[in-house]
Write a protein that holds these residues in place. Structure first.
Motif, PDB file in Angstrom:
ATOM      1  N   ALA A  44      17.719 -10.633   9.673  1.00  0.00           N
ATOM      2  CA  ALA A  44      16.585 -11.045   8.611  1.00  0.00           C
ATOM      3  C   ALA A  44      16.493 -12.517   8.534  1.00  0.00           C
ATOM      4  O   ALA A  44      17.426 -13.379   8.231  1.00  0.00           O
ATOM      5  CB  ALA A  44      16.593 -10.599   7.157  1.00  0.00           C
ATOM      6  N   LEU A  46      13.661 -15.799   6.788  1.00  0.00           N
ATOM      7  CA  LEU A  46      12.457 -16.058   6.051  1.00  0.00           C
ATOM      8  C   LEU A  46      11.933 -17.442   6.529  1.00  0.00           C
ATOM      9  O   LEU A  46      12.060 -18.373   5.610  1.00  0.00           O
ATOM     10  CB  LEU A  46      12.929 -15.878   4.473  1.00  0.00           C
ATOM     11  N   SER A  53       4.044 -11.465   9.229  1.00  0.00           N
ATOM     12  CA  SER A  53       5.451 -10.788   9.311  1.00  0.00           C
ATOM     13  C   SER A  53       5.619 -10.120  10.575  1.00  0.00           C
ATOM     14  O   SER A  53       4.834  -9.565  11.322  1.00  0.00           O
ATOM     15  CB  SER A  53       5.951 -10.133   7.952  1.00  0.00           C
ATOM     16  N   TRP A  82      10.125  -4.956  -0.436  1.00  0.00           N
ATOM     17  CA  TRP A  82       9.581  -6.126  -0.167  1.00  0.00           C
ATOM     18  C   TRP A  82       8.369  -6.370  -0.849  1.00  0.00           C
ATOM     19  O   TRP A  82       7.389  -5.587  -0.911  1.00  0.00           O
ATOM     20  CB  TRP A  82       9.725  -6.215   1.558  1.00  0.00           C
ATOM     21  N   ILE A  88       8.369 -12.237   6.443  1.00  0.00           N
ATOM     22  CA  ILE A  88       9.540 -12.198   6.780  1.00  0.00           C
ATOM     23  C   ILE A  88       9.749 -11.662   8.477  1.00  0.00           C
ATOM     24  O   ILE A  88       8.805 -11.085   8.895  1.00  0.00           O
ATOM     25  CB  ILE A  88      10.308 -10.827   6.073  1.00  0.00           C
ATOM     26  N   LEU A 119      18.101  -9.758  -0.124  1.00  0.00           N
ATOM     27  CA  LEU A 119      17.005 -10.861  -0.102  1.00  0.00           C
ATOM     28  C   LEU A 119      16.368 -10.923  -1.373  1.00  0.00           C
ATOM     29  O   LEU A 119      15.830 -12.064  -1.552  1.00  0.00           O
ATOM     30  CB  LEU A 119      16.162 -10.384   1.104  1.00  0.00           C
TER      31      LEU A 119
END
Length: 334
Positions: A44, A46, A53, A82, A88, A119
């Motif tokens: 993952a 960011l 995303s 999320w 993301i 996260l």
């Protein structure tokens, strides 16, 4: 960048009793098995400056809202865990492909939920992410899955799980001596049938049988009855006894799943089973729902591996993973 790594699993005895169609009728389901050193990994990131995303698996999808995602597991996990306003990037990889009987679909969603919670700075436990994953697969996606796969991946190690009415999960570690852990690497093997399959159809048949066929329910009861002796055999390093119990369970599973005829007509599986009837082998079974994937094979130290290699079955030694779902952050060198 954040990374979630979660082990696949090998279930030894009791499979099928982790389905609600079994334990919600008042029975207590139970299984034994272990997490293995073959993994699903999810990355993952960011990033600060991206328009949409992204998720990457065998395909790549971009999205603004998780509801746009085609991949059902990514979609439902991101919808629930999320914040849509944050961008993301997610990418998943597996040591062994799905459809091989090692519990990958349920294990994947457990790792994904754990990663998203990390996260979001949310706490979680192996129990909580097991149940979170089960709720998405079973309650939202309506997949006929049980509780054991996600649990083995979340907890890691060698485990004894019990399943009770109300989707209650009970976990106990099975403690093994170090020399027995080493012996497992020399006595337990995976053998690939070179066939993958979707477990959903097989599991739908099984759930129907457990709901509607009393004789099939008796087969499942017999499978569960082998767990306690199997656990003692595993703890005592009595692999011949354990192998015999696993073979007995496999025969009952064929009756339960109505696949005795189907397996006999599958030339690849039939040919491998014929080869596995050897004096160096204590027992074997197809892992997961059946119909393809991996055989678990247990046999004599040295002799079993040498025999499997000699007949071209390319045995993969099994090593136990003790970490379970592990999530950590990486730092880039400046």
């Amino acid at each position: 960048m954040y990374i979630a790594r979660i082990p696949l699993r090998v279930s030894l005895l009791g499979g099928g009793s982790d389905l609600p169609e079994y334990y919600e009728k008042g029975e207590v389901g139970e299984v034994i098995g272990f997490a293995i050193k073959k993994y699903i990994t999810i990355y993952a990131n960011l990033p600060l400056l991206i328009d949409k995303s992204t998720i990457k698996y065998s395909k790549t999808e971009t999205f603004n809202n998780p509801a746009e995602i085609v991949h059902p597991t990514f979609r439902e996990a991101l919808k629930k865990y999320w914040n849509n306003s944050k961008k993301i990037e997610l990418a998943s990889f597996a040591d062994i492909r799905s459809g091989t009987g090692l519990g990958s679909s349920s294990i994947f969603i457990v790792a994904l939920i754990g990663l998203l919670k990390k996260l979001n700075n949310q706490s979680f436990t192996p129990y909580s992410i097991t149940m979170d994953g089960f709720n998405i697969e079973r309650k939202i996606l309506k997949e006929p899955v049980g509780l054991q796969d996600g649990a083995f991946g979340a907890y890691g190690g060698c485990s004894h799980f019990k399943f009770h009415k109300g989707d209650k999960l009970e976990h106990a570690s099975i403690n093994l001596y170090q020399h027995d852990i080493e012996r497992i690497k020399e006595s337990f093997f995976l053998v690939f049938t070179k066939q993958s399959r979707s477990a959903s159809k097989i599991l739908k048949n099984l759930t129907h049988s457990l709901n509607n066929d009393s004789k099939k329910k008796q087969y499942q009861n017999q499978i569960v009855s082998l767990v306690e002796e199997g656990k003692k055999s595993l703890q005592n390093g009595e692999y011949k006894t354990l192998g015999n119990l696993i073979l007995e369970s496999y025969k009952l599973k064929k009756e339960l799943n109505n696949d005795k005829y189907e397996v006999s007509q599958n030339s690849a599986i039939n040919n491998i089973e014929a080869l596995l009837k050897n004096s160096s082998i204590y027992g074997y079974k197809l892992l997961g729902a059946g119909g393809g994937g991996f055989f678990l094979v247990i046999g004599k130290i040295d002799e079993c591996k040498e025999y499997l290699t000699s007949v071209g079955l390319n045995p993969i030694p099994i090593e136990i993973d003790n970490l379970g779902c592990n999530i950590f952050r990486t730092t880039s060198a400046e």
